[in-house]
Design a protein around this motif. Structure first.
Motif, PDB file in Angstrom:
ATOM      1  N   VAL A 161       0.840  -1.197   0.000  1.00 56.46           N
ATOM      2  CA  VAL A 161       0.000   0.000   0.000  1.00 56.46           C
ATOM      3  C   VAL A 161       0.877   1.250   0.000  1.00 56.46           C
ATOM      4  O   VAL A 161       0.579   2.232  -0.701  1.00 56.46           O
ATOM      5  CB  VAL A 161      -0.935  -0.019   1.233  1.00 56.46           C
ATOM      6  N   GLN A 162       1.978   1.196   0.730  1.00 61.11           N
ATOM      7  CA  GLN A 162       2.866   2.352   0.788  1.00 61.11           C
ATOM      8  C   GLN A 162       3.513   2.608  -0.573  1.00 61.11           C
ATOM      9  O   GLN A 162       3.660   3.763  -0.995  1.00 61.11           O
ATOM     10  CB  GLN A 162       3.962   2.142   1.846  1.00 61.11           C
ATOM     11  N   GLU A 163       3.906   1.554  -1.271  1.00 63.11           N
ATOM     12  CA  GLU A 163       4.527   1.721  -2.588  1.00 63.11           C
ATOM     13  C   GLU A 163       3.541   2.316  -3.580  1.00 63.11           C
ATOM     14  O   GLU A 163       3.897   3.183  -4.390  1.00 63.11           O
ATOM     15  CB  GLU A 163       5.054   0.381  -3.098  1.00 63.11           C
ATOM     16  N   VAL A 164       2.292   1.853  -3.537  1.00 65.75           N
ATOM     17  CA  VAL A 164       1.276   2.387  -4.447  1.00 65.75           C
ATOM     18  C   VAL A 164       1.028   3.859  -4.150  1.00 65.75           C
ATOM     19  O   VAL A 164       0.944   4.689  -5.072  1.00 65.75           O
ATOM     20  CB  VAL A 164      -0.031   1.564  -4.323  1.00 65.75           C
ATOM     21  N   ALA A 165       0.926   4.204  -2.872  1.00 66.00           N
ATOM     22  CA  ALA A 165       0.700   5.605  -2.503  1.00 66.00           C
ATOM     23  C   ALA A 165       1.885   6.480  -2.922  1.00 66.00           C
ATOM     24  O   ALA A 165       1.695   7.608  -3.401  1.00 66.00           O
ATOM     25  CB  ALA A 165       0.474   5.719  -0.995  1.00 66.00           C
ATOM     26  N   PHE A 166       3.099   5.960  -2.773  1.00 62.31           N
ATOM     27  CA  PHE A 166       4.290   6.708  -3.173  1.00 62.31           C
ATOM     28  C   PHE A 166       4.275   6.975  -4.672  1.00 62.31           C
ATOM     29  O   PHE A 166       4.545   8.104  -5.133  1.00 62.31           O
ATOM     30  CB  PHE A 166       5.541   5.924  -2.779  1.00 62.31           C
ATOM     31  N   LYS A 167       3.925   5.968  -5.466  1.00 64.25           N
ATOM     32  CA  LYS A 167       3.867   6.156  -6.916  1.00 64.25           C
ATOM     33  C   LYS A 167       2.799   7.175  -7.299  1.00 64.25           C
ATOM     34  O   LYS A 167       2.994   7.979  -8.211  1.00 64.25           O
ATOM     35  CB  LYS A 167       3.608   4.822  -7.607  1.00 64.25           C
ATOM     36  N   ARG A 168       1.652   7.133  -6.604  1.00 61.94           N
ATOM     37  CA  ARG A 168       0.600   8.116  -6.885  1.00 61.94           C
ATOM     38  C   ARG A 168       1.083   9.536  -6.610  1.00 61.94           C
ATOM     39  O   ARG A 168       0.816  10.454  -7.387  1.00 61.94           O
ATOM     40  CB  ARG A 168      -0.629   7.823  -6.022  1.00 61.94           C
ATOM     41  N   GLU A 169       1.773   9.706  -5.488  1.00 62.55           N
ATOM     42  CA  GLU A 169       2.278  11.033  -5.149  1.00 62.55           C
ATOM     43  C   GLU A 169       3.299  11.509  -6.182  1.00 62.55           C
ATOM     44  O   GLU A 169       3.310  12.678  -6.561  1.00 62.55           O
ATOM     45  CB  GLU A 169       2.902  11.035  -3.745  1.00 62.55           C
ATOM     46  N   LEU A 170       4.163  10.587  -6.641  1.00 63.93           N
ATOM     47  CA  LEU A 170       5.124  10.968  -7.683  1.00 63.93           C
ATOM     48  C   LEU A 170       4.413  11.409  -8.955  1.00 63.93           C
ATOM     49  O   LEU A 170       4.796  12.398  -9.591  1.00 63.93           O
ATOM     50  CB  LEU A 170       6.067   9.805  -7.989  1.00 63.93           C
ATOM     51  N   GLU A 171       3.371  10.673  -9.336  1.00 64.28           N
ATOM     52  CA  GLU A 171       2.622  11.040 -10.538  1.00 64.28           C
ATOM     53  C   GLU A 171       1.959  12.407 -10.369  1.00 64.28           C
ATOM     54  O   GLU A 171       1.943  13.213 -11.301  1.00 64.28           O
ATOM     55  CB  GLU A 171       1.565   9.977 -10.854  1.00 64.28           C
ATOM     56  N   LYS A 172       1.408  12.667  -9.173  1.00 67.88           N
ATOM     57  CA  LYS A 172       0.806  13.982  -8.926  1.00 67.88           C
ATOM     58  C   LYS A 172       1.848  15.085  -9.057  1.00 67.88           C
ATOM     59  O   LYS A 172       1.588  16.131  -9.653  1.00 67.88           O
ATOM     60  CB  LYS A 172       0.192  14.033  -7.529  1.00 67.88           C
ATOM     61  N   MET A 173       3.036  14.848  -8.489  1.00 69.15           N
ATOM     62  CA  MET A 173       4.098  15.854  -8.570  1.00 69.15           C
ATOM     63  C   MET A 173       4.514  16.090 -10.013  1.00 69.15           C
ATOM     64  O   MET A 173       4.722  17.227 -10.437  1.00 69.15           O
ATOM     65  CB  MET A 173       5.293  15.416  -7.725  1.00 69.15           C
ATOM     66  N   ARG A 174       4.631  15.008 -10.791  1.00 63.41           N
ATOM     67  CA  ARG A 174       5.003  15.151 -12.206  1.00 63.41           C
ATOM     68  C   ARG A 174       3.930  15.910 -12.974  1.00 63.41           C
ATOM     69  O   ARG A 174       4.240  16.753 -13.833  1.00 63.41           O
ATOM     70  CB  ARG A 174       5.243  13.780 -12.819  1.00 63.41           C
ATOM     71  N   ASP A 175       2.656  15.598 -12.700  1.00 67.49           N
ATOM     72  CA  ASP A 175       1.574  16.305 -13.374  1.00 67.49           C
ATOM     73  C   ASP A 175       1.589  17.787 -13.012  1.00 67.49           C
ATOM     74  O   ASP A 175       1.369  18.647 -13.874  1.00 67.49           O
ATOM     75  CB  ASP A 175       0.225  15.687 -13.000  1.00 67.49           C
ATOM     76  N   ASP A 176       1.831  18.093 -11.736  1.00 67.10           N
ATOM     77  CA  ASP A 176       1.898  19.498 -11.322  1.00 67.10           C
ATOM     78  C   ASP A 176       3.044  20.221 -12.027  1.00 67.10           C
ATOM     79  O   ASP A 176       2.889  21.361 -12.476  1.00 67.10           O
ATOM     80  CB  ASP A 176       2.077  19.617  -9.813  1.00 67.10           C
ATOM     81  N   GLN A 177       4.195  19.557 -12.143  1.00 67.63           N
ATOM     82  CA  GLN A 177       5.334  20.164 -12.843  1.00 67.63           C
ATOM     83  C   GLN A 177       5.003  20.378 -14.314  1.00 67.63           C
ATOM     84  O   GLN A 177       5.359  21.402 -14.900  1.00 67.63           O
ATOM     85  CB  GLN A 177       6.584  19.281 -12.706  1.00 67.63           C
TER      86      GLN A 177
END
Length: 103
Positions: free
Chosen positions: A49-65
């Motif tokens: 669950v932690q790995e999935v949440a980490f990947k989601r946060e990375l994707e959000k950060m990339r989308d924001d950038q």
């Protein structure tokens, strides 16, 4: 009152009945070859669950950038105009005076 037969007596009775049936009809019993055991599937690690949440946060950060970078490139304003300074990058044909040798 009748007492039920013991397990051993039942086994002997069933074995004798089976032997009689096989003597009367030998084709009644069919032996099959054992099936091969299926190959085990490769182990595939499932993400936690932690790995999935980490990947989601990375994707959000990339989308924001990407969202932040998109408006700057959409305006296509020269860096010289934004900073009010000229640079050689704005004029690709120009070179510094010391580096240009025609002869």
């Amino acid at each position: 009152m009748n007492t039920p037969p013991s397990k051993d007596a039942l086994r002997e009775f069933l074995a004798s009945k089976f032997a009689e049936a096989v003597e009367q009809n030998p084709d009644a019993v069919v032996l099959y070859a054992a099936e091969r055991a299926p190959d085990p599937k490769r182990y595939v690690k499932r993400p936690t669950v932690q790995e999935v949440a980490f990947k989601r946060e990375l994707e959000k950060m990339r989308d924001d950038q990407a969202d932040k970078a998109a408006p700057e490139s959409a305006t296509s304003v020269s860096p010289a105009i934004r900073t009010n300074q000229l640079s050689l990058d704005d004029y690709p044909g120009l070179v510094l005076p010391g580096k240009h040798n025609e002869f």
